[in-house]
Design a protein around this motif. Structure first.
Motif, PDB file in Angstrom:
ATOM      1  N   ASP A 152       0.861  -1.183   0.000  1.00 21.82           N
ATOM      2  CA  ASP A 152       0.000   0.000   0.000  1.00 21.82           C
ATOM      3  C   ASP A 152       0.897   1.232   0.000  1.00 21.82           C
ATOM      4  O   ASP A 152       1.934   1.245   0.674  1.00 21.82           O
ATOM      5  CB  ASP A 152      -0.907  -0.001   1.238  1.00 21.82           C
ATOM      6  N   ASP A 153       0.513   2.262  -0.736  1.00 20.43           N
ATOM      7  CA  ASP A 153       1.330   3.472  -0.750  1.00 20.43           C
ATOM      8  C   ASP A 153       1.009   4.393   0.418  1.00 20.43           C
ATOM      9  O   ASP A 153       1.658   5.424   0.596  1.00 20.43           O
ATOM     10  CB  ASP A 153       1.159   4.231  -2.076  1.00 20.43           C
ATOM     11  N   ALA A 175       5.737  -0.317  -0.128  1.00 21.53           N
ATOM     12  CA  ALA A 175       5.015   0.922  -0.429  1.00 21.53           C
ATOM     13  C   ALA A 175       4.682   1.082  -1.905  1.00 21.53           C
ATOM     14  O   ALA A 175       4.002   2.036  -2.278  1.00 21.53           O
ATOM     15  CB  ALA A 175       5.834   2.128   0.044  1.00 21.53           C
ATOM     16  N   ASP A 176       5.141   0.159  -2.751  1.00 26.00           N
ATOM     17  CA  ASP A 176       4.795   0.252  -4.174  1.00 26.00           C
ATOM     18  C   ASP A 176       4.820  -1.135  -4.791  1.00 26.00           C
ATOM     19  O   ASP A 176       5.450  -2.062  -4.279  1.00 26.00           O
ATOM     20  CB  ASP A 176       5.744   1.194  -4.923  1.00 26.00           C
ATOM     21  N   GLY A 177       4.112  -1.271  -5.917  1.00 28.59           N
ATOM     22  CA  GLY A 177       3.954  -2.567  -6.546  1.00 28.59           C
ATOM     23  C   GLY A 177       5.222  -3.141  -7.129  1.00 28.59           C
ATOM     24  O   GLY A 177       5.449  -4.355  -7.077  1.00 28.59           O
ATOM     25  N   ALA A 233      -0.823 -12.247   0.752  1.00 30.77           N
ATOM     26  CA  ALA A 233      -0.532 -10.828   0.526  1.00 30.77           C
ATOM     27  C   ALA A 233      -1.825 -10.025   0.469  1.00 30.77           C
ATOM     28  O   ALA A 233      -2.872 -10.534   0.044  1.00 30.77           O
ATOM     29  CB  ALA A 233       0.256 -10.630  -0.763  1.00 30.77           C
ATOM     30  N   ILE A 234      -1.735  -8.771   0.909  1.00 24.93           N
ATOM     31  CA  ILE A 234      -2.864  -7.840   0.862  1.00 24.93           C
ATOM     32  C   ILE A 234      -2.447  -6.654   0.021  1.00 24.93           C
ATOM     33  O   ILE A 234      -1.450  -5.992   0.325  1.00 24.93           O
ATOM     34  CB  ILE A 234      -3.256  -7.387   2.281  1.00 24.93           C
ATOM     35  N   PHE A 235      -3.190  -6.387  -1.061  1.00 20.92           N
ATOM     36  CA  PHE A 235      -2.846  -5.300  -1.979  1.00 20.92           C
ATOM     37  C   PHE A 235      -3.889  -4.196  -1.918  1.00 20.92           C
ATOM     38  O   PHE A 235      -5.096  -4.479  -1.961  1.00 20.92           O
ATOM     39  CB  PHE A 235      -2.835  -5.783  -3.441  1.00 20.92           C
ATOM     40  N   ASP A 236      -3.436  -2.958  -1.879  1.00 19.09           N
ATOM     41  CA  ASP A 236      -4.316  -1.842  -2.213  1.00 19.09           C
ATOM     42  C   ASP A 236      -4.418  -1.811  -3.737  1.00 19.09           C
ATOM     43  O   ASP A 236      -3.513  -2.230  -4.443  1.00 19.09           O
ATOM     44  CB  ASP A 236      -3.720  -0.534  -1.689  1.00 19.09           C
TER      45      ASP A 236
END
Length: 237
Positions: free
Chosen positions: A10-11, A34-36, A51-54
């Motif tokens: 997540d950023d 903090a970034d993909g 994993a948990i992604f925004d």
């Protein structure tokens, strides 16, 4: 049992810090990104348990990250989405996400979803020659297909096929009753919890990926049949 590890991507540094502290208090180890782009490299080199992604991130958003990850990994993934991102939720599930949670969300709900997915994957991590622990299902043999629910493993002609949790559950549902046509709704029920709603296109996307993965080890694979307007079946042969 080894401590299970959750990766957070997540950023928003506040969300990363808050979720990391909470998950550690719940007994998980955490890694934060903090970034993909940074996350993708790390997730492939040293995979966590989940994993948990925004979705909305600069440089590489969560959808692109998932798509690139799925080319090489079956790591379970949960999406964090906003209420105005429903099309992204549907696309994320179609790309192979295992679940999504809408912001704002309850941290307790998130932990419940994490534990549910980890249970579904049945992360026994047993060695091939280890006996199946008592109470877990025995392997399913259907012609050249072997499904081992206890180890979350699938082989075709003895060759390993890496599947996501959702793909695994869809295949298992089809293989349990060879020749029986399963509707898309039945496959949705087998693969998703009751509070996740997906459309027909999502199931079709999973079937396409299943076929592609099996054809990666056998170009003649044709064991999943389509009955147009009705659903899919597994041909035992």
């Amino acid at each position: 049992m080894p401590q299970q590890c959750i990766a957070l991507v997540d950023d928003d540094r506040n969300i990363l810090t808050t979720l990391s502290i909470f998950l550690q208090a719940e007994g998980f180890a955490t890694r934060v990104y903090a970034d993909g782009e940074t996350a993708l490299k790390a997730l492939l080199e040293n995979p966590p348990d989940l994993a948990i992604f925004d979705i909305k991130m600069p440089r590489m958003d969560g959808l692109e990250l998932l798509q690139r990850l799925r080319d090489r990994s079956s790591l379970p993934v949960i999406f964090l989405t906003s209420k105005d991102e429903e099309p992204d939720e549907a696309l994320g599930l179609a790309l192979g996400a295992d679940d999504y949670i809408t912001k704002p969300f309850s941290q307790r709900l998130l932990v419940a979803r994490i534990r549910a997915i980890l249970r579904r994957t049945e992360l026994v991590r047993a060695e091939p020659d280890e006996p199946v622990p008592e109470g877990l299902p025995e392997p399913i043999q259907r012609g050249r297909l072997t499904i081992d629910p206890a180890r979350h493993s699938v082989t075709w002609d003895g060759k390993a096929v890496s599947l996501t949790v959702t793909e695994f559950l869809i295949l298992e549902s089809l293989a349990m009753r060879p020749g029986v046509v399963k509707s898309r709704n039945q496959l949705m029920d087998a693969a998703y919890s009751d509070d996740i709603f997906v459309d027909d296109r999502t199931i079709d996307s999973h079937i396409k990926r299943l076929r592609r993965k099996f054809r990666g080890v056998d170009s003649t694979f044709a064991a999943i049949d389509t009955l147009y307007g009705a659903g899919y079946s597994f041909t035992d042969g």
